[in-house]
Design a protein around this motif. Structure first.
Motif, PDB file in Angstrom:
ATOM      1  N   ALA A  67       0.831  -1.210   0.000  1.00  0.00           N
ATOM      2  CA  ALA A  67       0.000   0.000   0.000  1.00  0.00           C
ATOM      3  C   ALA A  67       0.861   1.254   0.000  1.00  0.00           C
ATOM      4  CB  ALA A  67      -0.930  -0.004   1.213  1.00  0.00           C
ATOM      5  N   ALA A  68       1.934   1.261   0.783  1.00  0.00           N
ATOM      6  CA  ALA A  68       2.830   2.421   0.821  1.00  0.00           C
ATOM      7  C   ALA A  68       3.450   2.648  -0.550  1.00  0.00           C
ATOM      8  CB  ALA A  68       3.909   2.217   1.884  1.00  0.00           C
ATOM      9  N   ALA A  69       3.886   1.576  -1.202  1.00  0.00           N
ATOM     10  CA  ALA A  69       4.479   1.707  -2.537  1.00  0.00           C
ATOM     11  C   ALA A  69       3.455   2.238  -3.534  1.00  0.00           C
ATOM     12  CB  ALA A  69       5.021   0.362  -2.995  1.00  0.00           C
ATOM     13  N   THR A  81       4.261  11.633  -0.396  1.00  0.00           N
ATOM     14  CA  THR A  81       5.677  11.562  -0.036  1.00  0.00           C
ATOM     15  C   THR A  81       5.821  10.571   1.126  1.00  0.00           C
ATOM     16  OG1 THR A  81       5.513  13.281   1.643  1.00  0.00           O
ATOM     17  CG2 THR A  81       5.971  14.006  -0.629  1.00  0.00           C
ATOM     18  N   PRO A  82       7.031  10.074   1.347  1.00  0.00           N
ATOM     19  CA  PRO A  82       7.224   9.206   2.507  1.00  0.00           C
ATOM     20  C   PRO A  82       6.801   9.868   3.827  1.00  0.00           C
ATOM     21  CG  PRO A  82       9.066   8.964   1.032  1.00  0.00           C
ATOM     22  CD  PRO A  82       8.223  10.100   0.492  1.00  0.00           C
ATOM     23  N   ALA A  83       7.004  11.168   3.947  1.00  0.00           N
ATOM     24  CA  ALA A  83       6.589  11.870   5.167  1.00  0.00           C
ATOM     25  C   ALA A  83       5.064  11.832   5.334  1.00  0.00           C
ATOM     26  CB  ALA A  83       7.085  13.302   5.150  1.00  0.00           C
ATOM     27  N   GLN A  84       4.335  11.985   4.242  1.00  0.00           N
ATOM     28  CA  GLN A  84       2.873  11.931   4.309  1.00  0.00           C
ATOM     29  C   GLN A  84       2.397  10.519   4.647  1.00  0.00           C
ATOM     30  OE1 GLN A  84       2.398  13.541   0.344  1.00  0.00           O
ATOM     31  NE2 GLN A  84       1.322  15.343   1.167  1.00  0.00           N
ATOM     32  N   MET A  99       9.697   1.119   3.786  1.00  0.00           N
ATOM     33  CA  MET A  99       8.502   0.337   3.460  1.00  0.00           C
ATOM     34  C   MET A  99       8.086   0.541   2.004  1.00  0.00           C
ATOM     35  SD  MET A  99       7.462  -1.647   5.869  1.00  0.00           S
ATOM     36  CE  MET A  99       5.698  -1.891   5.957  1.00  0.00           C
ATOM     37  N   VAL A 100       8.231   1.765   1.498  1.00  0.00           N
ATOM     38  CA  VAL A 100       7.919   2.028   0.088  1.00  0.00           C
ATOM     39  C   VAL A 100       8.833   1.180  -0.797  1.00  0.00           C
ATOM     40  CG1 VAL A 100       8.043   3.770  -1.741  1.00  0.00           C
ATOM     41  CG2 VAL A 100       6.934   4.320   0.437  1.00  0.00           C
ATOM     42  N   GLU A 101      10.120   1.163  -0.504  1.00  0.00           N
ATOM     43  CA  GLU A 101      11.061   0.366  -1.301  1.00  0.00           C
ATOM     44  C   GLU A 101      10.758  -1.121  -1.190  1.00  0.00           C
ATOM     45  OE1 GLU A 101      13.130   1.421  -3.642  1.00  0.00           O
ATOM     46  OE2 GLU A 101      12.194   3.342  -3.144  1.00  0.00           O
ATOM     47  N   TYR A 102      10.472  -1.581   0.007  1.00  0.00           N
ATOM     48  CA  TYR A 102      10.124  -2.992   0.209  1.00  0.00           C
ATOM     49  C   TYR A 102       8.857  -3.337  -0.574  1.00  0.00           C
ATOM     50  CZ  TYR A 102       8.726  -7.272   2.670  1.00  0.00           C
ATOM     51  OH  TYR A 102       8.332  -8.547   2.973  1.00  0.00           O
ATOM     52  N   GLY A 103       7.878  -2.463  -0.524  1.00  0.00           N
ATOM     53  CA  GLY A 103       6.633  -2.678  -1.257  1.00  0.00           C
ATOM     54  C   GLY A 103       6.845  -2.694  -2.756  1.00  0.00           C
TER      55      GLY A 103
END
Length: 114
Positions: A67-69, A81-84, A99-103
């Motif tokens: 979901a983050a990705a 953005t990652p901050a959001q 988590m974005v990279e993992y996703g």
């Protein structure tokens, strides 16, 4: 009389035929572990539950990462953005980036596996 629509009738709740017991407290039960007297069986069952919860937590984390990705995908007009993402998930921005990279990796695996 002019063409006037009557408001829809409201249904009344059904009357109670009995009074519910006031604050009946049942003892807390955790998968009936408190009722197991045999320590070997208690160890087996509690270990089984711990492993099941661990697997469930890992799967949930994978879905969070996916979901983050997706939310950070720059092709989205409303990409975050990652901050959001961190604000929404109660994470640190650094953890959100990871988590974005993992996703993204999970999504690549999913696409190559299809």
């Amino acid at each position: 009389m002019p063409d006037r629509q009557d408001p829809p009738r409201r249904l009344r709740p059904a009357p109670l035929l009995f009074e519910p017991d006031a604050l009946t407290t049942e003892p807390e039960r955790f998968f009936q572990l408190e009722s197991i007297d045999d320590p070997a069986e208690l160890l087996r069952r509690s270990t089984e539950l711990a492993l099941a919860f661990r697997v469930a937590a890992e799967r949930a984390t994978d879905y969070q990462a996916i979901a983050a990705a997706q939310l950070a995908d720059p092709r989205r007009f409303d990409a975050l953005t990652p901050a959001q993402i961190a604000d929404r998930a109660d994470w640190t921005p650094d953890y959100a980036s990871r988590m974005v990279e993992y996703g993204r990796g999970l999504l690549r695996q999913r696409r190559s596996g299809e």
